[in-house]
Motif scaffolding. Sequence first.
Motif, mmCIF file in Angstrom:
data_model
loop_
_atom_site.group_PDB
_atom_site.id
_atom_site.type_symbol
_atom_site.label_atom_id
_atom_site.label_comp_id
_atom_site.label_asym_id
_atom_site.label_seq_id
_atom_site.Cartn_x
_atom_site.Cartn_y
_atom_site.Cartn_z
ATOM 1 N N THR A 296 0.834 -1.197 0.000
ATOM 2 C CA THR A 296 0.000 0.000 0.000
ATOM 3 C C THR A 296 0.871 1.252 0.000
ATOM 4 O OG1 THR A 296 -0.092 0.183 2.405
ATOM 5 C CG2 THR A 296 -1.748 -1.232 1.339
ATOM 6 N N ILE A 297 0.255 2.370 -0.328
ATOM 7 C CA ILE A 297 0.977 3.641 -0.311
ATOM 8 C C ILE A 297 1.420 3.977 1.109
ATOM 9 C CG2 ILE A 297 -1.109 5.045 -0.115
ATOM 10 C CD1 ILE A 297 2.052 6.002 -2.084
ATOM 11 N N GLU A 298 0.641 3.594 2.094
ATOM 12 C CA GLU A 298 1.028 3.852 3.487
ATOM 13 C C GLU A 298 2.285 3.066 3.862
ATOM 14 O OE1 GLU A 298 -0.135 6.272 5.365
ATOM 15 O OE2 GLU A 298 -1.411 6.748 3.650
ATOM 16 N N GLN A 299 2.402 1.835 3.384
ATOM 17 C CA GLN A 299 3.609 1.047 3.643
ATOM 18 C C GLN A 299 4.814 1.691 2.977
ATOM 19 O OE1 GLN A 299 1.864 -2.625 2.144
ATOM 20 N NE2 GLN A 299 2.205 -3.584 4.144
ATOM 21 N N ILE A 300 4.637 2.183 1.765
ATOM 22 C CA ILE A 300 5.726 2.854 1.061
ATOM 23 C C ILE A 300 6.135 4.116 1.813
ATOM 24 C CG2 ILE A 300 6.360 4.083 -1.055
ATOM 25 C CD1 ILE A 300 4.615 2.008 -2.553
ATOM 26 N N LYS A 301 5.162 4.874 2.307
ATOM 27 C CA LYS A 301 5.467 6.086 3.078
ATOM 28 C C LYS A 301 6.259 5.738 4.337
ATOM 29 C CE LYS A 301 1.551 8.976 1.759
ATOM 30 N NZ LYS A 301 0.343 9.662 2.271
ATOM 31 N N ASN A 302 5.906 4.643 4.994
ATOM 32 C CA ASN A 302 6.639 4.221 6.193
ATOM 33 C C ASN A 302 8.073 3.819 5.861
ATOM 34 O OD1 ASN A 302 4.515 4.695 7.960
ATOM 35 N ND2 ASN A 302 3.715 2.628 7.753
ATOM 36 N N ILE A 303 8.263 3.147 4.738
ATOM 37 C CA ILE A 303 9.602 2.764 4.295
ATOM 38 C C ILE A 303 10.430 4.013 4.008
ATOM 39 C CG2 ILE A 303 10.904 1.672 2.418
ATOM 40 C CD1 ILE A 303 8.508 -0.339 2.230
ATOM 41 N N VAL A 304 9.837 4.968 3.308
ATOM 42 C CA VAL A 304 10.521 6.219 2.985
ATOM 43 C C VAL A 304 10.902 6.949 4.277
ATOM 44 C CG1 VAL A 304 10.176 8.533 1.998
ATOM 45 C CG2 VAL A 304 9.558 6.486 0.682
ATOM 46 N N LYS A 305 9.996 6.994 5.222
ATOM 47 C CA LYS A 305 10.276 7.647 6.509
ATOM 48 C C LYS A 305 11.462 6.988 7.201
ATOM 49 C CE LYS A 305 8.068 8.751 10.900
ATOM 50 N NZ LYS A 305 6.857 8.597 11.711
ATOM 51 N N TYR B 257 22.492 12.744 0.729
ATOM 52 C CA TYR B 257 21.311 12.487 1.552
ATOM 53 C C TYR B 257 20.135 13.341 1.086
ATOM 54 C CZ TYR B 257 18.182 12.718 5.576
ATOM 55 O OH TYR B 257 17.078 12.706 6.369
ATOM 56 N N GLU B 258 20.373 14.616 0.830
ATOM 57 C CA GLU B 258 19.305 15.506 0.368
ATOM 58 C C GLU B 258 18.761 15.058 -0.986
ATOM 59 O OE1 GLU B 258 21.241 19.298 0.519
ATOM 60 O OE2 GLU B 258 20.904 19.503 2.677
ATOM 61 N N GLY B 259 19.640 14.557 -1.860
ATOM 62 C CA GLY B 259 19.200 14.036 -3.154
ATOM 63 C C GLY B 259 18.335 12.791 -3.001
ATOM 64 N N ILE B 260 18.745 11.911 -2.096
ATOM 65 C CA ILE B 260 17.961 10.703 -1.835
ATOM 66 C C ILE B 260 16.584 11.077 -1.295
ATOM 67 C CG2 ILE B 260 17.789 8.677 -0.325
ATOM 68 C CD1 ILE B 260 20.906 8.497 -0.577
ATOM 69 N N CYS B 261 16.558 11.990 -0.329
ATOM 70 C CA CYS B 261 15.289 12.420 0.259
ATOM 71 C C CYS B 261 14.378 13.058 -0.793
ATOM 72 C CB CYS B 261 15.524 13.404 1.399
ATOM 73 S SG CYS B 261 16.252 12.636 2.860
ATOM 74 N N GLY B 262 14.954 13.879 -1.644
ATOM 75 C CA GLY B 262 14.168 14.509 -2.704
ATOM 76 C C GLY B 262 13.590 13.489 -3.670
ATOM 77 N N GLY B 263 14.396 12.499 -4.037
ATOM 78 C CA GLY B 263 13.914 11.452 -4.939
ATOM 79 C C GLY B 263 12.813 10.619 -4.309
ATOM 80 N N LEU B 264 12.968 10.296 -3.035
ATOM 81 C CA LEU B 264 11.939 9.525 -2.336
ATOM 82 C C LEU B 264 10.648 10.333 -2.218
ATOM 83 C CD1 LEU B 264 14.114 7.872 0.442
ATOM 84 C CD2 LEU B 264 13.039 6.718 -1.494
ATOM 85 N N ARG C 123 9.626 12.642 -4.294
ATOM 86 C CA ARG C 123 9.023 12.669 -5.632
ATOM 87 C C ARG C 123 8.341 11.345 -5.947
ATOM 88 N NH1 ARG C 123 13.571 15.732 -6.363
ATOM 89 N NH2 ARG C 123 14.821 14.041 -7.205
ATOM 90 N N LEU C 124 8.947 10.241 -5.534
ATOM 91 C CA LEU C 124 8.341 8.931 -5.741
ATOM 92 C C LEU C 124 6.988 8.837 -5.029
ATOM 93 C CD1 LEU C 124 8.403 5.922 -6.627
ATOM 94 C CD2 LEU C 124 9.605 5.467 -4.473
ATOM 95 N N VAL C 125 6.953 9.242 -3.756
ATOM 96 C CA VAL C 125 5.700 9.187 -2.997
ATOM 97 C C VAL C 125 4.656 10.104 -3.633
ATOM 98 C CG1 VAL C 125 4.615 9.762 -0.785
ATOM 99 C CG2 VAL C 125 6.752 8.467 -0.831
ATOM 100 N N ASN C 126 5.048 11.307 -4.011
ATOM 101 C CA ASN C 126 4.106 12.231 -4.652
ATOM 102 C C ASN C 126 3.538 11.635 -5.929
ATOM 103 O OD1 ASN C 126 4.401 14.163 -2.666
ATOM 104 N ND2 ASN C 126 5.988 15.278 -3.771
ATOM 105 N N HIS C 127 4.375 11.016 -6.722
ATOM 106 C CA HIS C 127 3.918 10.402 -7.968
ATOM 107 C C HIS C 127 2.939 9.267 -7.677
ATOM 108 C CE1 HIS C 127 3.895 8.873 -12.029
ATOM 109 N NE2 HIS C 127 4.139 7.673 -11.529
ATOM 110 N N LEU C 128 3.266 8.425 -6.722
ATOM 111 C CA LEU C 128 2.391 7.302 -6.401
ATOM 112 C C LEU C 128 1.051 7.778 -5.841
ATOM 113 C CD1 LEU C 128 4.973 4.828 -4.854
ATOM 114 C CD2 LEU C 128 3.919 4.735 -7.124
ATOM 115 N N GLU C 129 1.050 8.885 -5.115
ATOM 116 C CA GLU C 129 -0.206 9.430 -4.601
ATOM 117 C C GLU C 129 -1.080 9.966 -5.729
ATOM 118 O OE1 GLU C 129 0.741 10.844 -0.086
ATOM 119 O OE2 GLU C 129 1.292 12.227 -1.693
ATOM 120 N N GLU C 130 -0.459 10.417 -6.812
ATOM 121 C CA GLU C 130 -1.216 10.951 -7.941
ATOM 122 C C GLU C 130 -1.822 9.856 -8.806
ATOM 123 O OE1 GLU C 130 1.523 13.458 -9.989
ATOM 124 O OE2 GLU C 130 1.512 14.976 -8.413
#
Length: 66
Positions: free
Chosen positions: A3-12, A30-37, A39-46
């Motif tokens: 689920t998207i919630e599981q992905i959000k928890n992994i990203v966190k 680290y900032e690049g990794i965080c930004g990419g993650l 963007r991934l979550v935002n895309h999946l939410e859309e």
Amino acid sequence: MITIEQIKNIVKDIKNDTEWVGDCHSMVEYEGICGGLDRLVNHLEEVSDVSWYSVYNYHCYYDYCL
């Protein structure tokens, strides 16, 4: 199915692991990794539920039916 919630928890969890950040070079990484993650979550939410269902069925078909 993941689920998207599981992905959000992994990203966190990934974003909270900052032990390896020790200098300006690793901070930029680290900032690049965080930004990419983020963007991934935002895309999946859309993506609509129909698309998630289609992707899930596609994988089930090829993983289990063939």
